[in-house]
Design an enzyme around this catalytic site. Structure first.
Site, PDB file in Angstrom:
ATOM      1  N   THR A  28       0.862  -1.187   0.000  1.00  0.00           N
ATOM      2  CA  THR A  28       0.000   0.000   0.000  1.00  0.00           C
ATOM      3  C   THR A  28       0.897   1.235   0.000  1.00  0.00           C
ATOM      4  O   THR A  28       2.127   1.117   0.013  1.00  0.00           O
ATOM      5  CB  THR A  28      -0.921   0.024   1.233  1.00  0.00           C
ATOM      6  OG1 THR A  28      -0.139   0.349   2.408  1.00  0.00           O
ATOM      7  CG2 THR A  28      -1.602  -1.324   1.452  1.00  0.00           C
ATOM      8  N   CYS A  29       0.276   2.407   0.055  1.00  0.00           N
ATOM      9  CA  CYS A  29       1.088   3.631   0.052  1.00  0.00           C
ATOM     10  C   CYS A  29       1.899   3.780   1.337  1.00  0.00           C
ATOM     11  O   CYS A  29       2.892   4.504   1.367  1.00  0.00           O
ATOM     12  CB  CYS A  29       0.210   4.865  -0.152  1.00  0.00           C
ATOM     13  SG  CYS A  29      -1.021   5.123   1.132  1.00  0.00           S
ATOM     14  N   ALA A  65      -8.715   9.018 -10.586  1.00  0.00           N
ATOM     15  CA  ALA A  65     -10.152   8.858 -10.340  1.00  0.00           C
ATOM     16  C   ALA A  65     -10.450   7.541  -9.609  1.00  0.00           C
ATOM     17  O   ALA A  65     -11.523   6.980  -9.744  1.00  0.00           O
ATOM     18  CB  ALA A  65     -10.928   8.901 -11.663  1.00  0.00           C
ATOM     19  N   GLY A  66      -9.476   7.098  -8.813  1.00  0.00           N
ATOM     20  CA  GLY A  66      -9.658   5.865  -8.052  1.00  0.00           C
ATOM     21  C   GLY A  66     -10.323   6.127  -6.700  1.00  0.00           C
ATOM     22  O   GLY A  66     -10.962   7.163  -6.484  1.00  0.00           O
ATOM     23  N   SER A  70      -2.149   1.591  10.922  1.00  0.00           N
ATOM     24  CA  SER A  70      -2.263   2.571   9.838  1.00  0.00           C
ATOM     25  C   SER A  70      -1.771   3.945  10.273  1.00  0.00           C
ATOM     26  O   SER A  70      -1.766   4.273  11.465  1.00  0.00           O
ATOM     27  CB  SER A  70      -3.720   2.683   9.376  1.00  0.00           C
ATOM     28  OG  SER A  70      -4.174   1.460   8.847  1.00  0.00           O
ATOM     29  N   ARG A  87       2.899   0.906   3.360  1.00  0.00           N
ATOM     30  CA  ARG A  87       3.620  -0.286   3.804  1.00  0.00           C
ATOM     31  C   ARG A  87       3.874  -1.262   2.658  1.00  0.00           C
ATOM     32  O   ARG A  87       3.105  -1.324   1.694  1.00  0.00           O
ATOM     33  CB  ARG A  87       2.852  -0.998   4.913  1.00  0.00           C
ATOM     34  CG  ARG A  87       1.532  -1.637   4.497  1.00  0.00           C
ATOM     35  CD  ARG A  87       0.800  -2.241   5.697  1.00  0.00           C
ATOM     36  NE  ARG A  87       0.389  -1.199   6.616  1.00  0.00           N
ATOM     37  CZ  ARG A  87       0.955  -0.970   7.792  1.00  0.00           C
ATOM     38  NH1 ARG A  87       1.947  -1.741   8.207  1.00  0.00           N
ATOM     39  NH2 ARG A  87       0.550   0.014   8.564  1.00  0.00           N
ATOM     40  N   GLY A 103     -10.465   2.499   7.319  1.00  0.00           N
ATOM     41  CA  GLY A 103     -11.112   1.282   6.858  1.00  0.00           C
ATOM     42  C   GLY A 103     -10.573   0.688   5.575  1.00  0.00           C
ATOM     43  O   GLY A 103     -10.822  -0.482   5.284  1.00  0.00           O
TER      44      GLY A 103
END
EC number: 1.2.1.70
Length: 432
Positions: A49-50, A190-191, A109, A52, A115
């Site tokens: 993820t951004c 646009a995600g 996080s 980790r 979430g």
């Protein structure tokens, strides 16, 4: 075998290191195949993820397996091992189990309780299954983590009102400008992150928002979710024109290389208007050299820490409630894992007892005569199976439930000796 996690996160590494190790979804299959090619890695899953990159693995040799994962990270990030090691963390067995459950619950996080991470853990599990990266142990662990994440969100209030990376970026923007309603704002991408950006910008009074995206269809889908907002949708080839006319630009794309840098910005940004860039992508969408431009202010995900610190302070009590639930889930997984040690002995015992039952049943039926045997065979067979199952049931339940390691070992040894069980060497290896 042992479960281990090797990785880095917003807690251990800056964004300039994290972005080098980011693995896009399209590259996950290649990464899993590469990792499973190492001699000491049996199962593997990758969370990227951004904030980790974490590699979960079942290792046949813990020390050698950890070295193999570390070597893999050094290779894909083109980072020398001596430099990379200072940013990595390694957790083993129960610590690795507990960490994944905390990740799924949002307790690890940047934004406490957010979430999105639970959905990312689900995606990791799904992709690892699809590409055959995981087996019995990691499959069970990820299912336990997903269950834990759901419980925390449903049985505590930690998810109520929780901010996200996107909302934190909007909060940061508010501290830099007086009134969003007077500013021209553009979002590149646009995600899901972009969708959340629109939601929070509109809630904070923004009225002029332009969405720049490669796919017109995806941009239109985003716009449909906000019928009350007048969003302008433009294609990627007009990006620099839009950026030049904007006061604030948020970038949230999956690009693996910067899309904004000094060369293309200096041609469109005016001294009179200036520009603020909020880059919430990893790898970053905004090049490092933009920081040298006096008329451009740049912020990335690591700059959000001050904003989310207030969120952490107000949510600590909720986090403590969540910790209690997670310990229950850790214990449930540990209980299941410990029970695996009993599987070879139980299987061998059942096989031996079933063989005895079949032999004695055949003898009995032959004595009863053909006519009687054919008429009543099913009843007699069901009777003998029922007796065997009832005799074995309670000892098997007690054996699986035995939590004390030494006591369980003694029970297993006693069964093996009393029934003269000859366990297959390969089966014993599998669960040792």
């Amino acid at each position: 075998m042992n479960i281990a996690v090797v990785g880095l996160s917003h807690k251990t590494a800056p964004v300039e290191v994290r972005e080098k190790l980011s693995i896009q979804e399209a590259k996950i299959e290649e990464a899993l195949t590469h990792l499973k090619g190492y001699p000491h890695i049996e199962e593997v899953a990758v969370i990227s993820t951004c904030n980790r990159l974490e590699i979960y693995a079942v290792l046949t040799d813990t020390e050698k397996g950890v070295v193999e994962i570390t070597q893999f990270l050094s290779e894909i990030g083109h980072i020398p091992l001596s430099y990379l090691r200072r940013y990595l963390f390694t957790l083993l067995h129960q610590d690795a189990v507990r960490h994944l459950l905390r990740v799924a619950a949002g307790l690890e996080s940047l934004v406490l309780g957010e979430g999105q991470i639970l959905a990312q853990v689900k995606t990791t599990h799904k992709l690892s299954q699809k590409y055959k990266g995981i087996g019995r142990l990691l499959d069970r662990l990820f299912k336990q983590a997903i269950t834990a994440g759901k419980r925390v969100r449903s049985e505590t209030n930690i998810g109520t009102g929780a901010v996200s990376i996107s909302s934190a970026a909007v909060e940061l923007a508010i501290t830099k400008v007086d009134d969003l309603a007077t500013r021209k704002i553009s979002i590149i991408g646009a995600g899901k992150m972009a969708c959340l950006l629109v939601k929070h910008l509109v809630a904070k009074g923004a009225t002029s928002i332009t969405i720049v995206n490669r796919s017109q269809r995806r941009a239109e889908e985003l716009a449909k979710k906000f019928p009350q907002a007048e969003l302008t949708l433009v294609s990627l080839d007009t990006m620099m024109e839009v950026v030049g006319n904007s006061h604030l630009v948020f970038t949230s794309t999956g690009a693996t290389e910067p899309i904004l840098h000094q060369d293309n910005l200096k041609e469109v940004v005016s001294v009179e208007q200036g520009l603020m860039l909020f880059d919430i992508s990893v790898p970053r969408n905004v090049a490092t050299n933009v920081q040298d431009m006096e008329i451009v202010e740049t912020y990335n995900v690591d700059d959000l820490k001050a904003v989310v610190a207030q969120n952490h302070a107000s949510r600590r009590q909720m986090a403590l409630e969540a910790e209690g639930l997670l310990e229950e889930e850790v214990e449930a997984f540990e209980l299941w894992w410990r029970s695996l040690e009993t599987v070879p002995t139980i299987s061998c015992l059942r096989t031996k007892v079933e063989s005895i039952r079949e032999q004695e049943l055949e003898k009995a039926l032959s004595r009863l005569g053909t006519e009687f045997a054919e008429k009543h065979q099913e009843v007699i067979e069901a009777l003998t199976r029922g007796i065997v199952n009832k005799i074995l049931h309670e000892p098997m339940v007690q054996l699986r439930a035995q939590q004390d390691i030494e006591a369980r070992q003694r029970c297993l040894q006693s069964l093996q000796m009393l029934f003269d069980l000859e366990l297959e060497i390969e089966i014993e290896k599998q669960f040792s």
